[in-house]
Design an enzyme around this catalytic site. Structure first.
Site, mmCIF file in Angstrom:
data_model
loop_
_atom_site.group_PDB
_atom_site.id
_atom_site.type_symbol
_atom_site.label_atom_id
_atom_site.label_comp_id
_atom_site.label_asym_id
_atom_site.label_seq_id
_atom_site.Cartn_x
_atom_site.Cartn_y
_atom_site.Cartn_z
ATOM 1 N N HIS A 98 0.841 -1.197 0.000
ATOM 2 C CA HIS A 98 0.000 0.000 0.000
ATOM 3 C C HIS A 98 0.883 1.257 0.000
ATOM 4 O O HIS A 98 0.697 2.174 -0.813
ATOM 5 C CB HIS A 98 -0.903 -0.038 1.232
ATOM 6 C CG HIS A 98 -1.765 1.174 1.421
ATOM 7 N ND1 HIS A 98 -3.128 1.149 1.248
ATOM 8 C CD2 HIS A 98 -1.467 2.451 1.786
ATOM 9 C CE1 HIS A 98 -3.628 2.348 1.488
ATOM 10 N NE2 HIS A 98 -2.638 3.158 1.825
ATOM 11 N N GLU A 99 1.854 1.281 0.915
ATOM 12 C CA GLU A 99 2.719 2.451 1.020
ATOM 13 C C GLU A 99 3.702 2.535 -0.162
ATOM 14 O O GLU A 99 4.037 3.621 -0.623
ATOM 15 C CB GLU A 99 3.485 2.427 2.345
ATOM 16 C CG GLU A 99 2.616 2.289 3.583
ATOM 17 C CD GLU A 99 1.495 3.318 3.657
ATOM 18 O OE1 GLU A 99 1.586 4.359 2.975
ATOM 19 O OE2 GLU A 99 0.519 3.075 4.379
ATOM 20 N N HIS A 130 2.006 4.281 -2.995
ATOM 21 C CA HIS A 130 2.054 5.736 -2.851
ATOM 22 C C HIS A 130 3.410 6.275 -3.313
ATOM 23 O O HIS A 130 3.483 7.235 -4.087
ATOM 24 C CB HIS A 130 1.852 6.127 -1.379
ATOM 25 C CG HIS A 130 0.458 6.000 -0.876
ATOM 26 N ND1 HIS A 130 -0.640 6.521 -1.533
ATOM 27 C CD2 HIS A 130 -0.032 5.433 0.253
ATOM 28 C CE1 HIS A 130 -1.734 6.280 -0.832
ATOM 29 N NE2 HIS A 130 -1.391 5.605 0.255
#
Length: 269
Positions: free
Chosen positions: A58-59, A62
């Protein structure tokens, strides 16, 4: 030469992440085989490990999107190595999300990578950077539910089915909750570039409390029931029934077996 080597090092997968992935894989094998009869503990390790892997991805999403949008600083910060220890807010990024899972079976990623927004030009790029995280959870949910909606569960042990169902539920809740337009969550990050400067300044002080506020609201019984009814309905469309999800969460809390609190209807052997 030095610059090239440093760049490669910035993007090399971290041994910490590889270690977490390895533990997850071994735990998944233990769930599948019922190794040593410790199914509940194996489910706990498998789901927790897979959840942390998904948080890292998820990170990473980003950071990777920010890199291609103009913020070249994310590499030097270690965000491209998938190392959870490199995130800006390790407590919000890893510890709290895992606690949320243990306490309430709720998947909710926290704040993490620090993007130097001034390096990025274009509102669409800013929105895409924020959207990249929840979209990763959507992709993870599709992978977890694929055996269910493809009707490919023949030969899959019940314990593994339950673990996948619970993990899928975590990914679905993470995707939905983190897409809410609430300060501090990615959903707000998607719309923030399109808001006026005055509104953004007024909302900014509330951003650190958005994550906690969402979790607190979900503890309200009426809200909690309505929310999980909606989650069950969505998972049902994906082929996962509420019994599978519930049994996955029941097995995940393996410590309840020591107090005779686990549901006998979720027995797998």
């Amino acid at each position: 030469m030095t610059t090239t080597a440093a760049t490669r090092g910035d993007r090399r997968i971290s041994p910490v992440f590889l270690g977490i992935a390895a533990v997850t894989a071994v735990a998944g094998w233990a769930v599948w085989t019922g190794f040593a009869g410790a199914t509940g503990f194996a489910v706990f390790l498998f789901v927790t490990g897979a959840w942390i892997v998904s948080l890292c991805l998820h990170e990473y999403a980003h950071a990777r999107t920010a890199l291609h949008s103009g913020d070249l600083s994310v590499g030097a910060k270690g965000y491209l190595t998938l190392n959870p220890l490199k995130y800006t807010h390790a407590l919000l990024s890893i510890v709290l999300p895992v606690l949320f899972v243990v306490m309430g079976g709720i998947g909710l990623p926290g704040g993490a990578v620090f993007i130097e927004r001034a390096r990025i030009h274009g509102r669409w790029k800013h929105s895409l950077i924020s959207a990249a995280g929840p979209l990763t959870n959507v992709a993870f949910a599709i992978v977890c539910t694929a055996p269910f909606w493809l009707d490919a569960l023949d030969g899959v042990p019940l314990a593994f089915q339950y673990a996948l169902a619970f993990l899928a539920m975590l990914q679905v809740t993470a995707a939905i909750l983190n897409s809410l337009p609430i300060p501090g969550l990615d959903g707000y990050g998607v719309i923030e570039p399109w808001l006026s400067y005055r509104i953004r300044r007024q909302v900014e002080p509330f951003a650190p409390f958005g994550l906690i506020a969402v979790f607190a609201i979900l503890w309200i019984p009426g809200v909690n029931i309505a929310f999980f009814n909606g989650i069950d309905a969505l998972l049902g469309v994906l082929g996962v029934d509420d019994v599978q999800r519930y049994c996955g969460y029941d097995l995940y809390r393996f410590w309840r077996a020591f107090f005779g609190e686990q549901n006998p209807g979720c027995a797998v052997g």
